[in-house]
Motif scaffolding. Structure first.
Motif, PDB file in Angstrom:
ATOM      1  N   ALA A 237       0.537 -12.076 -57.911  1.00  0.00           N
ATOM      2  CA  ALA A 237      -0.966 -12.259 -57.749  1.00  0.00           C
ATOM      3  C   ALA A 237      -1.000 -13.537 -57.131  1.00  0.00           C
ATOM      4  O   ALA A 237      -0.263 -14.617 -57.346  1.00  0.00           O
TER       5      ALA A 237
ATOM      6  N   HIS B 255      -7.119  -7.496 -46.768  1.00  0.00           N
ATOM      7  CA  HIS B 255      -6.696  -6.937 -47.927  1.00  0.00           C
ATOM      8  C   HIS B 255      -6.291  -5.451 -47.499  1.00  0.00           C
ATOM      9  O   HIS B 255      -7.220  -4.528 -46.817  1.00  0.00           O
TER      10      HIS B 255
ATOM     11  N   VAL C  53      -6.924  -8.583 -63.027  1.00  0.00           N
ATOM     12  CA  VAL C  53      -5.856  -8.375 -62.527  1.00  0.00           C
ATOM     13  C   VAL C  53      -4.725  -7.781 -63.192  1.00  0.00           C
ATOM     14  O   VAL C  53      -3.765  -7.024 -62.817  1.00  0.00           O
TER      15      VAL C  53
ATOM     16  N   SER D 226      -9.598  -2.513 -54.047  1.00  0.00           N
ATOM     17  CA  SER D 226      -8.757  -2.720 -55.068  1.00  0.00           C
ATOM     18  C   SER D 226      -7.869  -4.098 -55.160  1.00  0.00           C
ATOM     19  O   SER D 226      -7.153  -4.061 -55.956  1.00  0.00           O
ATOM     20  N   LYS D 227      -8.225  -5.173 -54.442  1.00  0.00           N
ATOM     21  CA  LYS D 227      -7.346  -6.136 -54.375  1.00  0.00           C
ATOM     22  C   LYS D 227      -8.157  -7.440 -54.608  1.00  0.00           C
ATOM     23  O   LYS D 227      -7.417  -8.600 -54.861  1.00  0.00           O
TER      24      LYS D 227
ATOM     25  N   SER E 296      -0.295  -9.909 -53.913  1.00  0.00           N
ATOM     26  CA  SER E 296      -0.712  -8.784 -54.433  1.00  0.00           C
ATOM     27  C   SER E 296      -2.116  -8.711 -54.466  1.00  0.00           C
ATOM     28  O   SER E 296      -2.753  -7.543 -54.422  1.00  0.00           O
ATOM     29  N   TYR E 297      -2.903  -9.633 -54.832  1.00  0.00           N
ATOM     30  CA  TYR E 297      -4.253  -9.663 -55.482  1.00  0.00           C
ATOM     31  C   TYR E 297      -4.803 -11.089 -55.097  1.00  0.00           C
ATOM     32  O   TYR E 297      -4.142 -11.965 -55.037  1.00  0.00           O
TER      33      TYR E 297
END
Length: 527
Positions: free
Chosen positions: A7, A255, A466, A435-436, A273-274
């Protein structure tokens, strides 16, 4: 290039009453859960809208201890930030409220120890008028859902008018209208004609109502943090160590289905990832998003401006206001005085005594263009008028923060909603982008927005989003009710009958009309 596999905690700029509090709170929680994080901060310091000046970083007499030029207050029901203080070893102390408050207007002072001014210079009608309007605001605020204000029963109606229009309609006296104008500016650093009535009601209910948000004892201004509030961010940053990167303003976020790419102004690229976006809504316009932001999100950040405020502290050798029976708290919105609100900068075991001054709106813009010495003298003239003391003209130390000058914040304390915006764009406040990308910042809180508590709550909620996206927690664990902090319990407010039950002036007039009609009818029948 920094590579991150799990993350990204993206800390591009400071956020609300504590932007970096919200991002660092998210990063701390994720780090404790074993998630790899990176914090990107645009400024050269951590803290965001918390800023504590001390003798080590600012010239001046060290006897003043420390000076919070950003967010500073904590109080009962602010359970997130109180718990964070304890986790980080930060102690709080009580502010004083055992002398008279002052409401000032055009040379007239109303001294009072109750919740609201008595307006002795005017008539009992003004005080009655004010209490009636405040009770109506409180009743309306309790109809507004904290998480979805746009779903309030009268949301469309309340969002179409300004707080100013409500005040004009409900208040019969100039003094009541002027005090409510001051209250709007003090809470939201915007003029009452700029903000939606629905937004103001939402702000009130997030702070547990008119009385809780306004008070010192048992209220929002009950306590401060020993050593200053920026300690929270500094200590969290130390826990995170090399994961925190300063002077890294983010300019681009891409993203995709399989992750995110973040690019900073100096060319650093981070893959992860996020992203948790923990900055005020208007400053998100500085970032290029690929793909572009959803329509509602883009519309919201264009129409959700930051408040305008200068926070100053003047220090004196004596507490001359205490000697006159004042506790330091002053409200003013007469359009003449520079300062709109004053609070005492009380700290235990110091030898210099401070008065915290807030300058809002047009006055702040005007003062910003002056030299600091001219600003200081103008502010001290207001203090001399408020307390009727020439000693206020001679501070031994002065410090200030012009929040408009912060390029990665844009103002303070928080952003506000003009009419018509909250019902149209409100659902995008904390709606994830794809979604991120998850949204934090005190503006996204459901309790105590604009305060440090709202920042901590929002950051931890975004971190749990998250964790849920990673499959580590269930959806029911994203929104967690914070237990009451037992060391600072929420006590019921003891309110006098006049504040809770008095009829409005309109009701009194209707009763009077009916009474006169009955008496007139009786007289006519007896003739």
């Amino acid at each position: 290039m920094y590579q991150v596999n799990n993350a990204i905690e993206k800390y591009m700029q400071n956020s609300s009453v504590c932007p970096l509090i919200t991002g660092l709170s998210a990063a701390k929680l994720l780090h404790e859960r074993g998630v790899q994080v990176i914090v990107l901060e645009a400024n050269d310091r951590v803290g965001g809208r918390t800023l504590t000046m001390t003798p080590s970083v600012q010239a001046g007499d060290p006897q003043y201890g420390w000076a919070d030029l950003g967010a500073s207050y904590v109080g009962p029901s602010q359970n997130h930030v109180l718990r964070l203080c304890k986790e980080l070893g930060c102690e709080t102390y009580l502010c004083r409220d055992n002398h008279d408050n002052v409401h000032y207007s055009e040379g007239r002072k109303s001294r009072y120890t109750s919740s609201w001014p008595s307006f002795w210079w005017s008539s009992p009608l003004a005080a009655w008028d004010l209490r009636s309007a405040l009770r109506k605001l409180d009743d309306m605020a309790h109809q507004v859902p904290r998480d979805r204000p746009w779903q309030a029963p009268h949301a469309a109606e309340w969002d179409q008018i300004t707080l100013k229009e409500f005040i004009k309609k409900e208040c019969w006296t100039r003094d009541a209208r002027e005090f409510l104008d001051a209250m709007g500016a003090i809470n939201n650093t915007a003029d009452s004609h700029e903000m939606s009535l629905l937004f103001f009601l939402w702000y009130l209910i997030q702070g547990h109502g008119v009385n809780r948000i306004w008070r010192i004892k048992d209220g929002a201004q009950e306590r401060k943090i020993i050593g200053g509030s920026q300690q929270l961010c500094i200590k969290m940053a130390k826990l995170l160590g090399e994961r925190v990167h300063l002077k890294k303003p983010v300019i681009h976020i891409r993203h995709m289905d399989d992750g995110v790419m973040v690019k900073t102004l100096d060319g650093t690229v981070i893959n992860g990832s996020y992203v948790i976006l923990a900055i005020p809504p208007p400053t998100q316009l500085k970032i290029h998003f690929d793909p572009p932001l959803p329509t509602l999100r883009h519309g919201l950040i264009q129409r959700n401006p930051m408040g305008i405020v200068i926070k100053c502290i003047a220090f004196f050798k004596r507490e001359f206001w205490i000697e006159k029976g004042y506790n330091g708290f002053v409200t003013c919105a007469d359009g003449i005085e520079i300062v709109g609100n004053v609070g005492e900068d009380f700290k235990p075991n110091i030898s210099l005594y401070g008065l915290i001054c807030f300058v809002y709106g047009k006055q702040a813009i005007r003062l910003q263009e002056m030299e600091q010495s001219v600003r200081r003298d103008a502010i001290c003239r207001s203090l001399a008028n408020f307390y009727d003391s020439q000693e206020a003209l001679r501070p031994v130390h002065y410090t200030e923060k012009i929040w408009l000058e912060e390029p990665y914040i844009g103002g303070c304390y928080t952003s506000y909603f003009p009419p018509g915006i909250l019902t149209k764009y409100g659902p995008a406040i904390r709606q994830p982008i794809g979604s991120k990308i998850f949204l934090a910042g005190t503006e996204t809180a459901v309790e105590w927005t604009g305060y440090m508590n709202g920042a901590v709550e929002a950051g931890e909620r975004a971190a749990r989003e998250v964790l849920h996206a990673q499959g580590k927690i269930s959806s029911s664990e994203v929104w967690v009710k914070e237990p009451e902090f037992s060391e600072v319990p929420v006590k019921p407010l003891q309110l006098p009958w006049l504040e809770t039950s008095q009829p409005s002036i309109q009701t009194l007039l209707k009763i009077a009309v009916v009474f006169i009609a009955i008496i007139t009818g009786f007289i006519l029948r007896s003739l």
